[in-house]
Design a protein around this motif. Sequence first.
Motif, PDB file in Angstrom:
ATOM      1  N   VAL A 119      28.774   5.840  11.956  1.00 28.96           N
ATOM      2  CA  VAL A 119      27.958   6.554  12.935  1.00 28.96           C
ATOM      3  C   VAL A 119      26.488   6.446  12.592  1.00 28.96           C
ATOM      4  O   VAL A 119      26.093   6.055  11.500  1.00 28.96           O
ATOM      5  N   GLY A 176      34.123   0.797  14.023  1.00 24.44           N
ATOM      6  CA  GLY A 176      33.626   1.712  13.010  1.00 24.44           C
ATOM      7  C   GLY A 176      32.983   1.031  11.820  1.00 24.44           C
ATOM      8  O   GLY A 176      32.444  -0.071  11.906  1.00 24.44           O
ATOM      9  N   ILE A 209      34.064   8.959   9.099  1.00 18.17           N
ATOM     10  CA  ILE A 209      32.817   8.530   9.728  1.00 18.17           C
ATOM     11  C   ILE A 209      31.876   7.815   8.755  1.00 18.17           C
ATOM     12  O   ILE A 209      30.908   7.187   9.190  1.00 18.17           O
ATOM     13  N   ALA A 215      35.049  13.659   9.728  1.00 18.26           N
ATOM     14  CA  ALA A 215      34.659  14.664  10.715  1.00 18.26           C
ATOM     15  C   ALA A 215      35.818  15.645  10.840  1.00 18.26           C
ATOM     16  O   ALA A 215      36.739  15.454  11.638  1.00 18.26           O
ATOM     17  N   THR A 269      32.008  18.429   8.857  1.00 18.04           N
ATOM     18  CA  THR A 269      32.425  17.396   7.910  1.00 18.04           C
ATOM     19  C   THR A 269      33.008  18.049   6.649  1.00 18.04           C
ATOM     20  O   THR A 269      32.895  19.256   6.443  1.00 18.04           O
ATOM     21  N   THR A 289      35.020  16.780  16.739  1.00 12.22           N
ATOM     22  CA  THR A 289      34.459  15.721  17.579  1.00 12.22           C
ATOM     23  C   THR A 289      33.179  16.213  18.235  1.00 12.22           C
ATOM     24  O   THR A 289      32.892  17.410  18.267  1.00 12.22           O
ATOM     25  N   VAL A 294      31.562  11.016  18.251  1.00 12.33           N
ATOM     26  CA  VAL A 294      32.809  11.041  17.497  1.00 12.33           C
ATOM     27  C   VAL A 294      33.884  11.557  18.441  1.00 12.33           C
ATOM     28  O   VAL A 294      33.835  12.714  18.877  1.00 12.33           O
TER      29      VAL A 294
END
Length: 634
Positions: free
Chosen positions: A375, A17, A389, A346, A420, A357, A381
């Motif tokens: 991302v 990540g 994220i 997320a 989000t 997701t 996700v």
Amino acid sequence: MTTPETTFDTVLVANRGEIARRIIRTLRGLGIRSVAVYSDADAHAPHVREADEAVRIGAAPAAESYLDVEAIIAAAQATGADGIHPGYGFLSESVALAEACVGNGVVFIGPAVGALQIMGDKARARAHVAEHGVPVVPGFDATGLDDAQIRARADEVGYPLLVKPSAGGGGKGMEVVRSGDDLTAALTSARRIATAAFGDDSLVLERLVRRPRHIEVQVFGDRHGKVIALGERECTLQRRHQKVIEEAPAAHLPDAVRQRLLDAAVAAAGSVDYVGAGTVEFLVEADAVDEIFFIEMNTRLQVEHPVTEEVTGLDLVALQLRVAAGGALDDPPQVRGHAIEARVYAESPERGFLPSTGRVLRFTAPDGVRVDAAVETGSEVTGFYDPMIAKVIAVADDRATALRRLDAALARTVVLGVETNIAFLRALCRSERVVDGDLDTGLIETLLPLAPAEPTARMLASAASVIATPNAPGAGSLWQRRPGWRLGPAAPPSAAEFLTDDDRVVVVPTDAATGAAVARDDTGAIWASEQGLTMRLRPLTRRARMQRRLGERMPDAGPREPEGRAPMPGSIVAVHVADGAVVHAGDPLVSIEAMKMEHPVLAPHDGTVHLLVALGDQVRRDQPVARVSEQETA
């Protein structure tokens, strides 16, 4: 930022990540070869592509990949890495990984094993730092005590109390006890969660600070005995012990209190001969800021380290590399300006912060601020890892300006394809108490529950334009675009109807003014975003429209919605009823887990249940997991 010299040739990043990408960025700047590791779920993740080399270490579950010490060491040996940077989370505070590095001739870019052992146990750390003059919250270690003995000690300390596991972190297993009558149930719950999460049911009980602020100090130590403090961070805005917005320096903190915090942090780190980056965390009573109490020490880099970097001008990862290679620390620089970081998750705040997701259909980072993102457009996700994220960090000469810049940056951030918390973060930035710096860890809870968000007119119009215009970006297949077939030229529809995720119908003319960001996913749903607000809008088909209208006119005619549906993507971790059993409305049918959260699916009404999934199955959001038949029961 300052970039100290190091002697490493190759460093393996034992994480994923945004933190993996952030470490790789510094390694590249220093001319150090980087090695990424990845699970099956992350095979196409950005950090894998950005590293000089990448090694698969296992299946998607963290226990089979990122938490596998043997796999990490094997990857380091196979790639010739002479250092391992653990990032944060996963193995960052692992004694096992630190010992394995020592045993295999690889430098662990973190503290020595002894410091990990002492500070990794809350009870031991508390007792240790207290012996070195660091103030601690009144309380006691419950190890070796039975419930009656714990009750007697708790009565001496006084209520309310906080019960928390000695091992682990992140707020898992913490229980607030208001009176002695509530103690037994809290101990049982805390032990159960601690055993499941950390394999250790040891507990610590401490006096509950009634209106706490969470303030932490960034410390660094080198192998020459020098320990410095790089200022403090305010991490008070949190939910369920998880930080949401962080800033440096802390809001409206008197200089004398700040100095006490810095001195106490240096004393705590020095007491274990600390080497590398660490964070000493304190509770400060909001109504009496001169009362400060040690909570714990995190023996690693923190998620919120960018705000310290922005006000000191240092690259903390580069500084970690210098210290790990034996270099000496300079005196700490002066803190200048103000930096505020917001964590973009997320998740859906309106649906109780359920994780989200899916595939990121579009990601647009705001310009003019720092963004550390996990991302990019096209990223997946998944439900296997933490839902954070991205991090958005704004800097200014003063706190008020930094807060306004952060709000404006969040408004320019576009994430389509997953829900989000961006709109919620914007609301926090504009909250009167946040603006005034009147903070305590319970502030966010005062804003809950959240009312369902209303899509803006431009979001609706932009979504409608996707339906009306065959060649619009994201319009999908011919069968998704067209409302039906007719002989002769087709007239575009004059209006479109959508279902929101809270099952409301919204209608919009297709010729209304557009301008919001939109994209269509593979289910036909349209994602729209404007000013930080993102919503999933499902086109209402003619059949669905007719069924809804019939239901409104004749609510008692025909069967009700027979299916229990998954509120989020994830895996089935519990089945609460047998197939064919008679259930009542509200009975739990199955439980779904994703991103460390567990959510039950409840029976929609009385009836006979037929399970459509089994233990361990992966499910999509809105997928039927059980059908409840009223007629069969009758």
